[in-house]
Design a protein around this motif. Structure first.
Motif, short mmCIF file in Angstrom:
data_model
loop_
_atom_site.label_atom_id
_atom_site.label_comp_id
_atom_site.label_asym_id
_atom_site.label_seq_id
_atom_site.Cartn_x
_atom_site.Cartn_y
_atom_site.Cartn_z
N GLU A 1 0.84 -1.20 0.00
CA GLU A 1 0.00 0.00 0.00
C GLU A 1 0.88 1.26 0.00
OE1 GLU A 1 -2.66 -0.07 3.25
OE2 GLU A 1 -3.70 -1.89 2.61
N GLY A 2 0.34 2.28 -0.55
CA GLY A 2 1.06 3.55 -0.57
C GLY A 2 2.21 3.58 -1.54
N THR A 3 2.16 2.75 -2.61
CA THR A 3 3.24 2.75 -3.60
C THR A 3 2.82 3.40 -4.90
OG1 THR A 3 2.54 0.56 -4.36
CG2 THR A 3 4.26 0.66 -2.65
N VAL A 4 1.66 4.01 -4.94
CA VAL A 4 1.15 4.62 -6.17
C VAL A 4 1.17 6.13 -6.00
CG1 VAL A 4 -0.81 4.83 -7.73
CG2 VAL A 4 -0.31 2.63 -6.65
N LEU A 5 1.84 6.79 -6.94
CA LEU A 5 1.95 8.25 -6.91
C LEU A 5 1.02 8.89 -7.94
CD1 LEU A 5 3.60 10.40 -5.39
CD2 LEU A 5 5.25 10.35 -7.27
N TYR A 6 0.78 8.17 -9.05
CA TYR A 6 -0.16 8.67 -10.08
C TYR A 6 -0.82 7.46 -10.73
CZ TYR A 6 3.84 7.63 -13.12
OH TYR A 6 4.88 7.01 -13.75
N ARG A 7 -1.85 7.68 -11.53
CA ARG A 7 -2.72 6.59 -11.98
C ARG A 7 -2.03 5.59 -12.90
NH1 ARG A 7 -8.18 9.29 -14.07
NH2 ARG A 7 -6.78 11.05 -14.38
N THR A 8 -1.29 6.05 -13.88
CA THR A 8 -0.67 5.14 -14.86
C THR A 8 0.74 4.74 -14.44
OG1 THR A 8 0.10 7.03 -16.13
CG2 THR A 8 -2.06 6.11 -16.73
N LYS B 1 2.04 2.09 -12.76
CA LYS B 1 2.48 0.70 -12.92
C LYS B 1 2.90 0.37 -14.35
CE LYS B 1 1.03 -4.08 -12.15
NZ LYS B 1 -0.03 -4.98 -11.61
N PRO B 2 2.07 0.60 -15.39
CA PRO B 2 2.51 0.27 -16.75
C PRO B 2 3.72 1.09 -17.20
CG PRO B 2 0.44 1.48 -16.80
CD PRO B 2 0.68 1.10 -15.38
N VAL B 3 3.76 2.35 -16.79
CA VAL B 3 4.91 3.19 -17.17
C VAL B 3 6.19 2.63 -16.59
CG1 VAL B 3 5.96 5.45 -16.89
CG2 VAL B 3 3.56 5.28 -17.51
N GLN B 4 6.18 2.25 -15.31
CA GLN B 4 7.38 1.75 -14.66
C GLN B 4 7.81 0.41 -15.24
OE1 GLN B 4 7.05 3.92 -10.28
NE2 GLN B 4 6.72 1.74 -10.44
N ILE B 5 6.86 -0.47 -15.53
CA ILE B 5 7.20 -1.77 -16.13
C ILE B 5 7.84 -1.56 -17.49
CG2 ILE B 5 6.23 -3.90 -17.08
CD1 ILE B 5 4.13 -3.80 -14.86
N PHE B 6 7.28 -0.65 -18.28
CA PHE B 6 7.84 -0.37 -19.61
C PHE B 6 9.28 0.16 -19.50
CE2 PHE B 6 8.65 2.88 -22.86
CZ PHE B 6 8.65 2.09 -24.01
N LEU B 7 9.51 1.09 -18.57
CA LEU B 7 10.84 1.69 -18.43
C LEU B 7 11.87 0.66 -17.96
CD1 LEU B 7 9.96 5.14 -16.82
CD2 LEU B 7 10.67 4.69 -19.17
N VAL B 8 11.51 -0.21 -17.03
CA VAL B 8 12.45 -1.23 -16.56
C VAL B 8 12.78 -2.20 -17.68
CG1 VAL B 8 12.78 -3.15 -14.96
CG2 VAL B 8 11.73 -1.03 -14.16
N VAL B 9 11.78 -2.62 -18.46
CA VAL B 9 12.02 -3.54 -19.58
C VAL B 9 12.94 -2.89 -20.61
CG1 VAL B 9 10.93 -4.74 -21.51
CG2 VAL B 9 9.88 -4.81 -19.24
N VAL B 10 12.69 -1.62 -20.91
CA VAL B 10 13.53 -0.91 -21.87
C VAL B 10 14.97 -0.83 -21.37
CG1 VAL B 10 13.98 1.33 -22.93
CG2 VAL B 10 11.67 0.41 -22.92
N ALA B 11 15.15 -0.52 -20.08
CA ALA B 11 16.49 -0.43 -19.51
C ALA B 11 17.20 -1.77 -19.55
CB ALA B 11 16.41 0.09 -18.07
#
Length: 768
Positions: A583-590, A592-602
């Motif tokens: 809980e408390g790990t969400v700062l804005y609505r999108t 989760k998908p944004v972070q997954i995409f960035l980690v995969v790209v990295a």
């Protein structure tokens, strides 16, 4: 302007000039200071060079000049610092100066020898004058041991008297005056007298004859006084003649030294050249900046005309595969920053020069760690003092002072930037300025506007920005709001602020370094490294650490309660672990998908960095090998050569680079946290000095309070200078140096070149 941001374009030039004009031509090039001679006889040992005898003669003359300088300094004779003579040294000057120096050295040695002999005779006569009623003279420190041995040998069967000799004016002129005692021993028997003489010889005591009757002693004293007066006059004339000789030598010492150094440099340079079979033509090869070719040619023509040569020098630019030296043109302002870069490593030829950017980023990062406008002002005034009186400080010939003078503009910029960051932190000797008025107000928290009356009796007051009127909504116009200086949670607030600020600055600094590598790739037309190295590096850093900066800035911009605001560190860790269950790990609505995409790209950038470049080189190697085999099969007579490439070495090298870069992005980002740590340490030390030293004296109201305040302020000033300015300043300087060398420059700067070292008489004169 381009030469300021990267090293100068250099060229290899072949020179031809007549032997008779060699000294004049090289002298003109030495005054120009833009030519580095290349050794055309690399396999020749030193003693086989053509002008080795002349070089040794110059070295011998340098030894004599050092001897003269020591004698002048010992005699406290001033040496003129400036001289106007700029005569061109010619071969006959070697013989003239050599004979003149030899004569002067022999003359001085003879004067010194005669003076020492006269002083010794004078000392003996003075001792005889004291010894008309005594038997000898012994050094003052040896007398107690001498007396003790006499008692042990003769069991007190003697009479001993002694007195200290007061030194005369002539004896005080000696470099190391020796204290002496006169003594007399009365004994019976010749055997005992002989033993005492041997004991005196063992203690190096001077023995003098003592007449038996009063008339003989009186006559002896009269003769001694007469000889003393004669010797005193001779010694005075000798000292006057020596001083006259040294004064005349001191007037020409700087000119002689400059001339000998020039001649030595000219002969050393001639040893790097070749002479044709006719012995009339000298061939030399030089490195020089392309933009200064005309100046070099003009200097050679001028030197040839001065010697009356019938042929003009020939300047021929030649093509070469050798790597030219690195030359960065500097001035008195930029030379200090260029020295910082060169201390890490001299840049490759025409590699981008970090010095112009370091002139801004180095003092700024220093100031982030040293942010205090009061301390910065003191440092700026010190730098201005060094700048205005630099000539005076250079004459002191002190290594530490010379280092400060060389870095005077670095200190000046560090002081100015420290004033700026101190104003941003709103920190001046640990105190704040309330220029524009605080954006926070206490009144709305009290009755009747506040929620309850208990705030009147509370020791700590919590200012809630949700209560109307507590926060105006308009931030403090410049820097940190002064109300934080009296807040109990000041350290927590500044800790969070400076830590996040350090991360933002660090990532921006590293991204700038990676961007400069793109400039190198484009300049050297290495486009494959743009696609195979620069692009994946930028994407990797932006995907992870660029996103980290976004999280920091986004959290600063949105309004949320402190107890419900997620931790940036936990957000970033959970992003890498794909953990979104907490809980408390969400700062804005999108998010989760944004972070997954960035980690995969990295993650995808790692194999791109690791395999793309080696596989491309392997493919090129196979293609050239196949082309070479086909040419042999069809009998095509073309010079194809198979590339001798070790693919294992290429993969290992690329693997090391990939691991170093990916792990370095993490460790380098963490390394920039030193900005936060040292800034907090500096602020806390400043506050401790204020509260525990100066504030204590300010609270004293007794009659002696003013005296105590004066003493305490002196202690406060000394501690501020020694601890906060010197120790903390040196610490911040070293940490800023490390951030530039390791975290910034390794992104684009190889630093494996060799420095351009021109023949420069001006530089030789500055080193005297």
């Amino acid at each position: 302007m381009d030469s300021f941001f990267r090293s100068e374009e250099m060229c290899l030039v072949q020179l031809f000039f007549q032997t008779e004009s060699a000294h004049n031509c090289i002298n003109e090039l030495g005054h120009l200071g833009l030519v580095q001679f290349k050794d055309l006889n690399p396999g020749t040992v030193a003693f086989q060079r053509r002008f080795v005898k002349e070089v040794k003669k110059c070295e011998e003359m340098e030894r004599i000049l050092r001897f003269l300088e020591n004698e002048v300094v010992k005699s406290n004779i001033p040496i003129p610092a400036d001289f106007t003579s700029e005569t061109i040294p010619v071969p006959r000057d070697v013989l003239d100066l050599e004979s003149r120096f030899d004569k002067l050295e022999q003359e001085l040695k003879e004067i010194n020898s005669n003076r020492d002999t006269l002083r010794q005779n004078f000392t003996q006569l003075m001792e005889i004058n004291h010894l008309l009623f005594v038997a000898g003279v012994i050094k003052h420190e040896r007398f107690p041991a001498f007396e003790k041995i006499l008692w042990r040998l003769f069991h007190g069967n003697f009479v001993l008297r002694h007195a200290e000799i007061k030194p005369h004016e002539e004896e005080n002129m000696a470099e190391d005056p020796v204290k002496k005692d006169v003594f007399v021993v009365f004994v019976q028997g010749d055997q005992i007298r002989g033993k005492i003489r041997k004991l005196c010889d063992g203690f190096h005591a001077s023995m003098y004859p003592c007449p038996n009757n009063a008339y003989a002693r009186k006559e002896m004293r009269t003769n001694a006084n007469t000889r003393i007066e004669d010797l005193r006059l001779v010694l005075k004339r000798t000292e006057e003649f020596r001083e006259t000789t040294l004064t005349a030598a001191a007037a020409n010492l700087q000119e002689w030294t400059s001339k000998v150094k020039k001649m030595k440099a000219i002969y050393y340079t001639l040893n790097l050249c070749n002479i044709d079979i006719t012995q009339k033509l000298i061939v030399a090869e030089i490195w020089c900046p392309v933009s200064d070719l005309n100046s070099v040619h003009t200097a050679l023509i001028h030197g040839s005309e001065q010697s009356g040569s019938s042929l003009s020098p020939v300047v021929n630019r030649i093509q070469t595969q050798q790597t030219p030296p690195t030359f960065n043109r500097v001035n008195s302002f930029t030379t200090g920053f260029q020295s910082i870069i060169d201390a890490y490593g001299v840049g490759n030829y025409q590699e981008i020069n970090p010095a112009p950017y370091t002139m801004v980023t180095f003092p700024f990062l220093f100031a982030v760690m040293f942010g205090d406008c009061g301390h910065g002002l003191v440092m700026t005034l010190l730098a201005l003092w060094l700048i205005l009186h630099q000539e005076h400080f250079r004459k002191l010939k002190n290594e530490l002072i010379d280092m400060l003078v060389d870095g005077r503009y670095i200190i000046f910029l560090m002081g100015l930037f420290s004033i700026y960051t101190g104003l941003i932190y709103n920190d001046c000797f640990s105190k704040s300025f309330n220029v524009f008025g605080s954006s926070w107000s206490v009144r709305p928290m009290f009755h009747p506007h506040g929620p309850n009356d208990t705030l009147h009796d509370s020791g700590h007051l919590h200012l809630d920005p949700l209560v109307s009127g507590v926060y105006s909504g308009n931030p403090y116009p410049f820097g940190v709001d002064p109300i934080w200086n009296i807040a109990s949670n000041k350290l927590s607030f500044l800790n969070s602020y400076k830590m996040k600020m350090s991360v933002i600055m660090g990532v921006a600094h590293m991204l700038f370094g990676v961007t400069l590598s793109l400039v190198n790739y484009i300049f050297f037309r290495n486009l494959k490294d743009v696609a195979l190295q620069f692009i994946p590096e930028v994407i990797f850093m932006l995907s992870l650490f660029g996103y980290l900066i976004f999280l920091i800035l986004y959290k600063w911009c949105v309004v949320m309660k402190s107890e419900s605001a997620p931790s940036i560190l936990l957000l970033f860790i959970n992003m890498m672990l794909f953990d979104y269950s907490s809980e408390g790990t969400v700062l804005y609505r999108t998010q989760k998908p944004v972070q997954i995409f960035l980690v995969v790209v990295a993650v995808l950038m790692v194999p791109w960095l690791l395999f793309a470049k080696p596989l491309l080189l392997y493919r090129k190697h196979k293609f050239l090998s196949l082309q070479f085999c086909l040419s042999l099969f069809f009998g095509v007579k073309k010079a194809f050569f198979s590339l001798q490439v070790s693919m294992a070495d290429i993969f290992v090298y690329q693997g090391i680079h990939t691991i170093e870069y990916c792990l370095g992005c993490i460790s380098n980002t963490a390394s920039y946290l030193r900005l936060w740590a040292l800034s907090l340490a500096h602020a806390e030390l400043s506050e401790v000095l204020w509260k525990m030293v100066l504030q204590v004296a300010l609270r004293v109201t007794s009659g002696m309070g003013s005296v105590l305040l004066a003493v305490t302020f002196a202690a406060f000033a000394v501690l501020t200078v020694t601890i906060l300015l010197v120790m903390e300043g040196l610490s911040a300087f070293l940490h800023a140096l490390r951030l530039h060398w390791v975290e910034f420059q390794n992104k684009f700067y190889k630093g494996s070149g060799y420095k351009f070292t021109p023949l420069s008489f001006d530089r030789m004169r500055d080193m005297q």
